[in-house]
Design an enzyme around this catalytic site. Structure first.
Site, PDB file in Angstrom:
ATOM      1  N   CYS A 132       0.834  -1.209   0.000  1.00  0.00           N
ATOM      2  CA  CYS A 132       0.000   0.000   0.000  1.00  0.00           C
ATOM      3  C   CYS A 132       0.867   1.256   0.000  1.00  0.00           C
ATOM      4  O   CYS A 132       1.460   1.614   1.022  1.00  0.00           O
ATOM      5  CB  CYS A 132      -0.933  -0.018   1.216  1.00  0.00           C
ATOM      6  SG  CYS A 132      -2.007   1.428   1.294  1.00  0.00           S
ATOM      7  N   CYS A 138      -0.531   4.169   2.162  1.00  0.00           N
ATOM      8  CA  CYS A 138      -0.334   3.982   3.600  1.00  0.00           C
ATOM      9  C   CYS A 138       1.125   4.182   3.993  1.00  0.00           C
ATOM     10  O   CYS A 138       1.415   4.792   5.020  1.00  0.00           O
ATOM     11  CB  CYS A 138      -0.728   2.566   4.043  1.00  0.00           C
ATOM     12  SG  CYS A 138      -2.119   1.845   3.184  1.00  0.00           S
ATOM     13  N   ASP A 139       2.049   3.650   3.214  1.00  0.00           N
ATOM     14  CA  ASP A 139       3.445   3.562   3.672  1.00  0.00           C
ATOM     15  C   ASP A 139       4.437   4.422   2.892  1.00  0.00           C
ATOM     16  O   ASP A 139       5.590   4.534   3.303  1.00  0.00           O
ATOM     17  CB  ASP A 139       3.909   2.089   3.600  1.00  0.00           C
ATOM     18  CG  ASP A 139       3.070   1.208   4.505  1.00  0.00           C
ATOM     19  OD1 ASP A 139       2.675   1.681   5.591  1.00  0.00           O
ATOM     20  OD2 ASP A 139       2.801   0.044   4.140  1.00  0.00           O
TER      21      ASP A 139
END
Ligand code: NAP
Length: 309
Positions: free
Chosen positions: A133, A136-137
């Protein structure tokens, strides 16, 4: 007794919930463990949702959907359905916390999860430098180098997204042509800090206690090994459908599936079992687009209302 149990709260499940409740079904529950919105909430750039002329994140695209459904009476139960069986005309649903539910009809809208690529170090470093992701990261690698593995729409879109915050992105692909849409390939090629590393196999991702230090790729042309010194590796190599709840005690599936475990449906999203429907990425021949999943959900709901008479 529920009129309709919807398993999964992505675009397919939410749209089915909207159409079913607005269409008059009184007792409709959507089972979704996390926040409704589905896998698309992990996508960072969407430019092909009709009517949405600006590029938006998946999170933004989905933000109003749950509230719209709940206005018409859709209930959201934060529970994970583990098994669905059918006894007579009634579906029995078992949840992970031991709760049991009964429903006249069921819609499977569970979608899919990221597939593992299968290289050495993938499990060991998952969550410690390996991610699926970018939204997200990606932030953790601001100003650093990262690698993206895959050659489909997800890999190329997320490589472009990461190129805006990372100093360099290695796009690592096992062939030298891509599956992604032409416009996505164009965006990728226009990014000056994306280096294409094609026709290679990922030999391993290596690191130490602190996490990933890099990956080794092997040329398919001459067998040469190259080290890419990146602390972040993003894997986008396709997805597996989430069909576990359909597995019966004897290992068979409640309804017909194909070799990939995708649920066989007709044009009404009806499965081989009466009253059981499937919509979105879990069904055969899914185009795997938000707009298609939503349309599947609407199609299923309209036909469920007709089925329940
Ligand atoms: P995908 O299209 O199936 O692509 C997976 C990629 O990973 C392929 O390039 C494949 O290589 C590679 N791959 C598969 N297994 C591998 C392994 N073990 N090791 C290394 N590489 C491996 O998956 P996706 O990109 O997640 O997309 C899934 C679906 O969603 C597609 O239908 C896509 O069009 C759709 N999607 C659409 C959008 C959009 O419209 N905006 C965005 C994202 C996804 P090969 O090419 O050699 O097989």
């Amino acid at each position: 007794m529920l009129d309709l149990a919807i398993i999964g709260g992505g675009p397919a499940g939410l749209t089915a919930g909207l159409y079913a409740t607005r269409g008059g079904l009184g007792n409709v529950t959507m089972f979704e463990m996390g926040m409704p919105g589905g896998q698309i909430t992990g996508s960072s750039e969407i430019e092909n949702y009709p009517g949405q002329s600006e590029i938006v994140t998946g999170m933004d695209l989905m933000s109003n959907w749950p509230e719209q459904c709940q206005r018409f009476g859709l209930k959201h139960e934060m529970n994970q359905i583990t098994t669905i069986t059918k006894e007579g005309d009634t579906f029995k649903l078992s949840a992970v916390d031991g709760k049991e539910y009964e429903a006249k009809t069921v819609l499977m809208a569970t979608g899919s999860v990221p597939r593992r690529a299968g290289f050495k170090g993938e499990d060991e470093f998952f969550g410690r430098g390996i991610s699926t992701c970018a939204t997200c990261d990606g932030f953790f690698y601001k100003g650093k180098e990262v690698a993206v593995i895959g050659g489909g729409d997800s890999a190329l879109e997320e490589a472009v997204y990461l190129s805006k915050m990372c100093s360099k992105v290695y796009l690592v692909h096992r062939r030298d042509t891509y599956r992604a849409a032409p416009s996505t390939i164009e965006h990728m090629k226009a990014a000056s800090n994306i280096e294409e590393v094609t026709n290679v196999d990922v030999e391993e991702v290596f690191g130490d206690m602190s996490g990933v230090l890099g990956l080794k790729v092997k040329s398919k042309e001459n067998g040469e090994i190259r080290d890419l010194p990146t602390p972040g590796v993003f894997v986008f190599v396709g997805r597996n459908v989430l069909n576990e709840p359909l597995k019966q005690e004897d290992g068979s599936f409640l309804c017909d599936t194909n070799n990939a475990g995708e649920v066989v449906v007709d044009l009404k999203m009806q499965t081989s079992v009466k009253g059981l429907y499937a919509a979105g990425d879990i069904r055969i021949d899914a185009a795997k687009q938000v707009v298609c999943a939503a349309a599947d959900g609407a199609t299923a709901a309209v036909n469920i209302i007709e089925y329940l008479g």
